[in-house]
Design an enzyme around this catalytic site. Sequence first.
Site, PDB file in Angstrom:
ATOM      1  N   ARG A   1       3.378 -11.823   1.962  1.00 34.65           N
ATOM      2  CA  ARG A   1       4.574 -11.971   1.158  1.00 34.65           C
ATOM      3  C   ARG A   1       5.854 -11.322   2.057  1.00 34.65           C
ATOM      4  O   ARG A   1       6.901 -11.339   1.463  1.00 34.65           O
ATOM      5  CB  ARG A   1       4.439 -10.926  -0.031  1.00 34.65           C
ATOM      6  CG  ARG A   1       3.540 -11.718  -0.934  1.00 34.65           C
ATOM      7  CD  ARG A   1       3.640 -11.303  -2.557  1.00 34.65           C
ATOM      8  NE  ARG A   1       2.876 -10.008  -2.748  1.00 34.65           N
ATOM      9  CZ  ARG A   1       3.027  -9.367  -3.889  1.00 34.65           C
ATOM     10  NH1 ARG A   1       3.915  -9.813  -4.703  1.00 34.65           N
ATOM     11  NH2 ARG A   1       2.182  -8.412  -4.070  1.00 34.65           N
TER      12      ARG A   1
ATOM     13  N   PRO B   1       0.835  -1.140   0.044  1.00 33.25           N
ATOM     14  CA  PRO B   1       0.030  -0.093   0.220  1.00 33.25           C
ATOM     15  C   PRO B   1       0.795   1.296   0.091  1.00 33.25           C
ATOM     16  O   PRO B   1       2.173   1.262   0.492  1.00 33.25           O
ATOM     17  CB  PRO B   1      -0.810  -0.062   1.232  1.00 33.25           C
ATOM     18  CG  PRO B   1       0.134  -1.159   2.311  1.00 33.25           C
ATOM     19  CD  PRO B   1       0.894  -1.905   1.108  1.00 33.25           C
ATOM     20  N   GLU B   2       0.312   2.444  -0.484  1.00 35.86           N
ATOM     21  CA  GLU B   2       0.941   3.513  -0.533  1.00 35.86           C
ATOM     22  C   GLU B   2       0.348   4.476   0.256  1.00 35.86           C
ATOM     23  O   GLU B   2      -0.339   4.221   1.081  1.00 35.86           O
ATOM     24  CB  GLU B   2       1.039   4.161  -1.914  1.00 35.86           C
ATOM     25  CG  GLU B   2       1.630   3.048  -3.028  1.00 35.86           C
ATOM     26  CD  GLU B   2       1.409   3.358  -4.617  1.00 35.86           C
ATOM     27  OE1 GLU B   2       1.473   4.703  -4.831  1.00 35.86           O
ATOM     28  OE2 GLU B   2       1.395   2.482  -5.402  1.00 35.86           O
TER      29      GLU B   2
END
Length: 285
Positions: A122, A2-3
Amino acid sequence: MPELPEVENLKRSLEPLIVGARVHAVRLYRRDIVQFHEPGLQGNSIYDQLLLGQRIASLARRGKQLAIIAEDGSTLCIQLGMSGQLRYLRHRQRLGQNDHVHCVWQLSRQATRARLVFRDPRRFGHLTAFASFTELESSQWAALGPEAITIRSHILRQRLQRTRRAIKSALLDQHVIAGIGNIYADEALFTAHIHPASPADRLAHDSSQRLAKSIRSILQRAILSGGSTIRDYTDALGQNGSFASEHRVYGRSGQLCVRCTSHLVSQFIGQRSTVFCPHCQQLLA
Ligand SMILES: [Zn+2]
């Protein structure tokens, strides 16, 4: 992912739920996701560093990083990496996907019991413990570039003039500007009519004004839409963001440009897949 918009939404959704709550138990399933800023901190129990026994006083965001600050000042900085999630679960509420849970904080506030869960399929995300928020601000956060959400054009131009790299790569570098990742870099360059392979130091006065304005407005609109959910991102309560439906280039390779109806193309720039319109995004020279 996410940014900045996703982390800002996560912060806003968490604040009313966890500020004021006490951490009365911590379960850590993967020790290697925790780092210590000061070697001295390692003498303390890892659970103390994970805020065991503390009351949560506030949250803060810088770029794509989130900090949980306890009443005694001790601070935990959370980097979500590619797929990290922080989820708030009410008493007995279960997580849809229970796999890849690395840390669980048991919280209590008045009579309410709940859990905060860090999950990361991940495993690019991690937690870093700091003795105080000031220490986080003066070290890890001081190394970050200015905040993308409020970037001024002359500052952006100054930062980009220091490098000949492709402008897309420079925008992704958190030391140049903080908060932008692959999605919002592609979207902002499209809005500003700038080809992503342009050398960063070729940004002139007018194009830097267009780009700074595009960055600010895209990030603000994305925050209002709850961010972009591509794969794993949700807010603290598991809600998806809806901004992905407004992407004009990201994820649209081969489709028609919404401005000029040319076909959008995808190309690797700085090892990151980049989508742009070869017709209406100009190469700066
Ligand atoms: Zn076009």
